[in-house]
Design an enzyme around this catalytic site. Structure first.
Site, PDB file in Angstrom:
ATOM      1  N   SER A  53      -3.663  11.801   7.700  1.00 19.85           N
ATOM      2  CA  SER A  53      -2.853  10.780   7.030  1.00 19.85           C
ATOM      3  C   SER A  53      -3.137  10.715   5.525  1.00 19.85           C
ATOM      4  CB  SER A  53      -3.034   9.431   7.726  1.00 19.85           C
ATOM      5  OG  SER A  53      -2.279   9.389   8.931  1.00 19.85           O
TER       6      SER A  53
ATOM      7  N   ARG B 214       0.836  -1.200   0.000  1.00 20.61           N
ATOM      8  CA  ARG B 214       0.000   0.000   0.000  1.00 20.61           C
ATOM      9  C   ARG B 214       0.873   1.253   0.000  1.00 20.61           C
ATOM     10  NH1 ARG B 214      -3.590  -1.077   5.052  1.00 20.61           N
ATOM     11  NH2 ARG B 214      -4.280   1.066   4.627  1.00 20.61           N
TER      12      ARG B 214
ATOM     13  N   CYS C 188      -0.347   7.062   8.303  1.00 20.85           N
ATOM     14  CA  CYS C 188      -0.819   5.777   7.773  1.00 20.85           C
ATOM     15  C   CYS C 188      -1.909   6.086   6.758  1.00 20.85           C
ATOM     16  CB  CYS C 188      -1.301   4.856   8.900  1.00 20.85           C
ATOM     17  SG  CYS C 188      -2.577   5.568   9.954  1.00 20.85           S
ATOM     18  N   ARG C 189      -3.035   5.416   6.826  1.00 23.30           N
ATOM     19  CA  ARG C 189      -4.156   5.729   5.936  1.00 23.30           C
ATOM     20  C   ARG C 189      -5.137   6.688   6.604  1.00 23.30           C
ATOM     21  NH1 ARG C 189      -8.004   2.061   3.522  1.00 23.30           N
ATOM     22  NH2 ARG C 189     -10.079   2.790   4.068  1.00 23.30           N
ATOM     23  N   LYS C 190      -5.471   6.431   7.882  1.00 20.82           N
ATOM     24  CA  LYS C 190      -6.468   7.259   8.556  1.00 20.82           C
ATOM     25  C   LYS C 190      -6.112   7.582   9.995  1.00 20.82           C
ATOM     26  CE  LYS C 190      -9.368   3.113   9.122  1.00 20.82           C
ATOM     27  NZ  LYS C 190     -10.693   2.517   8.838  1.00 20.82           N
ATOM     28  N   GLY C 191      -4.819   7.538  10.318  1.00 23.85           N
ATOM     29  CA  GLY C 191      -4.394   7.942  11.649  1.00 23.85           C
ATOM     30  C   GLY C 191      -4.596   6.890  12.721  1.00 23.85           C
ATOM     31  N   VAL C 192      -4.771   5.628  12.320  1.00 23.96           N
ATOM     32  CA  VAL C 192      -4.991   4.555  13.302  1.00 23.96           C
ATOM     33  C   VAL C 192      -3.705   3.766  13.549  1.00 23.96           C
ATOM     34  CG1 VAL C 192      -6.239   2.407  13.804  1.00 23.96           C
ATOM     35  CG2 VAL C 192      -7.466   4.387  12.900  1.00 23.96           C
ATOM     36  N   THR C 193      -3.198   3.062  12.519  1.00 27.04           N
ATOM     37  CA  THR C 193      -1.990   2.261  12.765  1.00 27.04           C
ATOM     38  C   THR C 193      -0.762   3.146  12.951  1.00 27.04           C
ATOM     39  OG1 THR C 193      -1.554   1.887  10.402  1.00 27.04           O
ATOM     40  CG2 THR C 193      -2.922   0.264  11.551  1.00 27.04           C
TER      41      THR C 193
END
Length: 297
Positions: A275, A187, A248-253
């Site tokens: 992100s 990704r 990351c993609r949405k601030g989670v991982t």
């Protein structure tokens, strides 16, 4: 790096089981199930209702975010966060323990750990090994709903732990912060699609380093040791003595990077909340890098 006494970011399943057994749950200690799964897969709230750690409340991240934002998981306001966690019986004096039921051992729990920290709350820990290992080790579960007495929580945003689009854009020129992306390599490179979303090509922010968050966890779902985590940062030439932004993609991982660095003694990693979800939609094309078909994300 400033040396300070850091609150324990992890608690063991054994410690939590003993705390529950000894009657420690209450205003001074609250447990949160912060599970979230992709639509059409598992149902987090339903699973919580069927079985959870005794005394745990369900932290619904869909209810505790900025629902007006066009991006995926943006932070709520101070008032929204304070009201929400107060309704779960959490005050500014509560030790909060967060877990989730992901098969990896931990997925969303570090996001909620970071949310408490970014809103000024330091006494928060992640259950090491998550619900996966809680079950595996035979600790008690219940379907009984938790009904804590509401409490007053005053949230104060710590802007040092949060980065905006404008700040990350400026950093491309100033390079004051190292930028680390926690997504899977495909990704990040743009060779594999972003899951569960239409209209968001994969790729990464120019200049970011890839450190997939799964590498911080053991096969059994526990956080790796500080020594192992330091070696991962060193291998990627990420200097923990210097400023760092996680994305990351949405601030989670990205919050897994913040947690791993914290376990290495670095408590000041900032998370870019929007992100890639925001960057892809707002940033100049030349700042988006992809090895996908188009060459640019």
């Amino acid at each position: 790096m400033v040396h300070q006494v850091l609150y324990r970011a992890l608690v063991s399943t054994k410690w939590l089981a003993e705390s529950i057994r000894s009657g420690s749950l209450g205003p001074g200690l609250r447990v949160l199930d912060a599970s979230w799964y992709s639509p059409g897969t598992r149902q987090a709230r339903k699973e919580y209702q069927e079985r959870h750690v005794p005394g745990a409340s369900f932290f619904d991240i869909e209810e505790c975010r900025d629902t007006a934002s066009p991006y995926e998981m943006m932070l709520p306001s101070e008032a929204h966060f304070g009201d929400y966690v107060g309704s779960l019986g959490i005050s500014n004096d509560t030790h909060v323990v967060v877990y989730d039921g992901d098969d990896l051992g931990s997925f969303y729990a570090p996001r909620v750990w970071w949310m408490f920290r970014v809103f000024g709350h330091r006494t928060v820990s992640v259950l090491n090994g998550g619900f996966r290992n809680w079950l595996k080790e035979g600790h008690p579960v219940t379907s009984e709903p938790s009904r804590p007495e509401p409490a007053v929580f005053k949230a104060t945003l710590d802007r040092s732990l949060l980065k905006t689009y404008e700040q990350v854009l400026e950093n491309l020129q100033s390079k004051r912060f190292q930028l680390v992306d926690s997504r899977a390599q495909g990704r990040y490179l743009g060779t594999e699609p972003e899951p569960d979303i239409v209209g968001l090509d994969s790729g990464h922010i120019r200049g970011s380093v890839n450190m997939p968050f799964m590498n911080f966890l053991t096969e059994d779902g526990f956080e790796k040791s500080p020594e192992e985590l330091r070696a991962i940062f060193q291998d990627k030439k990420v200097d923990l003595s210097q400023p760092l932004i996680a994305t990351c993609r949405k601030g989670v991982t990205a919050c897994h990077i913040a947690l791993a660095a914290y376990l290495c003694g670095k408590p000041d990693v900032a998370v870019y909340d929007g992100s890639w979800s925001e960057w892809f939609r707002r940033a100049p094309p030349e700042t988006r890098v992809s090895q996908g078909k188009s060459g640019k994300a």
